[in-house]
Enzyme design. Structure first.
Site: not given
Lengths: 513, 174
Positions: A123, A207, A242, A298
């Site tokens: 990350k 943020e 997700h 990928r």
């Protein structure tokens, strides 16, 4: 596409299973390349085994016992004379050590370098690399602020709305969304106090708060000669925890100018790590702005919709790139039409999307114009608990979005999978919602749809009385089952009924044939 | 024959079916009568239904004869279908004393944890174990509740679908 006679890859080992193994195998066969399957005990009968030229057992059932055994897979590849290994997705696909071991053994790894995997898999490292490459990242969130004044300063720099997040974080405590400068002092004081009480640490991060975020990703492809191209975006916001359920290309909210800006950012991201092969740069998009999320090093599940709109075979391109070819024949491809993918998973949407295991007892595939099924399912297949629950990818292609949507409705109606529960029903509902029709949905859409039945805005394409029809079907089915019980065939094939059987029983003192 | 049907949405239906020649039926629903033609396509669950000229591809799966999953045009309906005798028997059973219960595994997997021990008194719907399959964890709950008589499995053990996990005796009456 034909390969030159001296193309260095003649035989590919596919280090994967299920739908993606079959997908890779198909491109190999289309190219005239031999294929080698590996399989676990549970997958002995799998299509990827039956369709391959050669197949070798790995033993075991769980991934750790089978498809994650890099050493065993590499040993098989060397022994059978494979020139290259395609890792598919999941399993060993983003394992840098495996990629290196393959190359060290003198074989080609059909994928990116271990360096690209390492940077993009981290990350902090990937964020740093993206900032250096001028790829936009979600502003803020890197340094903790200790008081309201520092928070206000950070918020001014980032731009409102912002989110205050406890540095120690967790359980939703110490989180505030702040819309404007007047609110920040109070928000900081309360959130920081909450965090101090809950975690003994009052430091906060500031943020950028993304309103109605969408998950939009760019397909990229690089070769070993320094070329990187992008193939536009895929809209993947219909997801839950997700897990994506429906994807489409292009995105309903991306215009050509934004596509080029996002595409250039994705190409810059890939070039920053000397990317080779197919990869995906994921962005969060909100109100016309986009921010780097991560790069998946990928091939991805949903690559098929990009293939449909760009008329490209990405698996073939990965193999060509691994064989040192350039991607120059992909230059100048433009998107045409619209593609929608539904993931057909063996899961029960009514029961929190939990896996639905069992045997596929019945199967009826859709067909006709604009329909593509990438699948590894066959009648009689056991859906086991060892691997992920994806059975197939259903892809509808149309000249425009509405034609693709209507085709997908048809696909889901023609389809029948008997024996396990699937995600097909909920996908069919989602395609009929006002939100999907208008292309107006974000990453929270599916969750809200499942949780709040009253708020569902649906303009149905299907008849409204299907429940009543189903009830009539059920009643007739029971009536027929009842009738069958009274008329059972005897051993000599003649139908008889329970009255006759009873009479015989009486005649023959209980002996019934 | 009369049938009483209930769907997962909670709607209840009362239908009367009379069989005609071969695969033809007439259905009485409310004050309407519908002519039906109904065939079994593959003896694996696919059926072809025509109701007053409207045609449907129907797929039917049964978990037992009263519990059916019916898929019409891609939508799946969970239906409990009972005839008069079954409905009456059900009404009697629901008034009687609570029954003993065996909690079974809903799917094959691994028991991650156990929430109960012998002697525990469980409310209806109480969780008894966590079962993991496909990297997903699934809570297994009892239906009627009662006193845990016997725990048949251990944490960490693999189980088959429908394998008995816990035996419950009826809860003591107040």
């Amino acid at each position: 596409m034909t390969l030159s006679p001296d193309f260095p890859i003649k035989k590919v080992l596919i280090a994967n299973r299920g739908e993606i193994a079959v997908r890779i195998l198909r491109s190999c066969r289309d190219l005239g390349i031999d294929t080698v399957a590996v399989y676990s005990d549970a997958d002995r009968n799998a299509l990827h085994v039956r369709f391959a030229n050669e197949a070798f057992p790995l033993g075991g059932n769980t991934p750790a016992e089978s498809y994650l055994r890099g050493d065993a897979i590499l040993a098989i590849a060397k022994q059978c004379g494979a020139d290259a290994i395609h890792p598919g997705f999941g399993f060993l696909s983003e394992n840098g050590a495996f990629a290196e071991a393959v190359e060290a053994a003198g074989l080609r790894f059909i994928g990116p370098s271990s360096h690209a995997m390492a940077v993009m898999g981290d990350k902090l490292a990937s964020r740093k690399a993206m900032v250096a490459a001028d790829v936009p990242v979600v502003p803020g969130g890197t340094d903790a602020v200790k008081d309201a004044a520092a928070a206000a300063e950070a918020a001014e720099e980032i731009g409102y709305p912002v989110m205050l997040k406890a540095s120690a974080g967790g359980g939703g405590k110490g989180i505030r969304v702040v819309e404007n400068p007047e609110e920040i002092e109070t928000a900081f004081t309360t959130a920081s106090g909450e965090a101090q009480n809950a975690f003994g640490d009052g430091r906060m991060y500031v943020e950028k708060y993304l309103v109605e975020p969408r998950h939009i990703e760019i397909q990229v492809l690089g070769d070993k000669h320094g070329n990187v191209l992008h193939f536009g975006e895929r809209e993947c916001s219909l997801q839950r925890r997700h897990q994506k359920l429906i994807e489409e290309a292009p995105s309903p909210v991306i215009d050509e100018a934004t596509r080029q800006r996002m595409g250039s950012a994705a190409v810059a991201a890939a070039k920053a790590v000397d990317y080779v092969s197919a990869g995906t740069v994921e962005f969060l998009w909100s109100k016309g702005e986009f921010y780097f999320l991560e790069m998946n090093t990928r091939i991805q599940v949903e690559h098929g919709i990009t293939e449909e709109v760009y008329g490209v075979d990405l698996i073939t391109q990965m193999i060509r790139v691994a064989g040192d070819e350039t991607i120059e024949d992909c230059v100048g491809l433009i998107p045409r039409g619209h593609a929608i993918e539904v993931r057909l998973n063996a899961e029960d949407p009514e029961n929190n999307f939990l896996p639905s295991l069992g045997t596929i007892r019945n199967l009826r595939w859709p067909g006709g114009p604009g329909v593509r099924i990438d699948s590894s399912v066959y009648r009689g297949m056991d859906v086991t608990p060892y691997y992920d629950s994806m059975l197939a990818k259903l892809i509808a292609y149309g000249r425009d979005r509405e034609q693709a949507r209507r085709r997908m409705l048809r696909i889901l109606q023609e389809l029948h999978v008997g024996g396990v529960k699937t995600s097909a029903g909920v996908a069919l509902q989602l395609l009929q919602t006002k939100g999907f029709r208008e292309g107006n949905y974000d990453t929270g859409f599916l969750e809200r749809y499942m949780e709040d039945q009253d708020a569902r805005e649906v303009a149905r394409d299907l008849p409204d009385d299907l429940e009543e029809i189903a009830v009539m079907v059920a009643a007739i089915y029971r009536q027929r089952a009842g009738a069958r019980r009274h008329i059972k065939p005897t051993a000599d094939g003649h139908a008889t009924n329970s009255w006759v059987a009873q009479a015989r029983r009486e005649q023959h003192g209980g002996q019934v044939r | 024959m009369k049938y009483f049907l209930k769907t997962q949405s909670g709607r209840e239906f009362e239908l009367e079916i009379s069989a005609g020649n071969a695969d033809s039926y007439s259905i009485k629903i409310g004050d309407r009568t519908i002519q039906a033609d109904f065939t079994d396509v593959d003896r694996l669950g696919q059926h072809a239904a025509i109701f007053d000229g409207r045609s449907f591809a129907a797929s039917i799966e049964e978990s037992d004869e009263q519990h059916l999953l019916v898929n019409i045009a891609g939508e799946t309906f969970t239906i409990i279908a009972q005839d008069e005798r079954e409905k009456a028997a059900d009404a009697v059973a629901s008034q009687g004393p609570p029954r003993a219960e065996v909690v079974k595994a809903s799917m094959p997997g691994v028991i991650v944890s156990l929430a109960v021990a012998a002697g525990d008194v469980l409310e209806p719907g109480a969780p008894v174990a966590v079962l993991e399959a496909m990297k997903m964890q699934n809570e297994v709950a009892c239906l009627h509740g009662g006193v845990v008589e016997e725990v048949l499995i251990e944490a960490g053990q693999s189980v088959e679908a429908n394998q008995p996990l816990i035996k419950l005796a009826p809860a003591p009456q107040e």
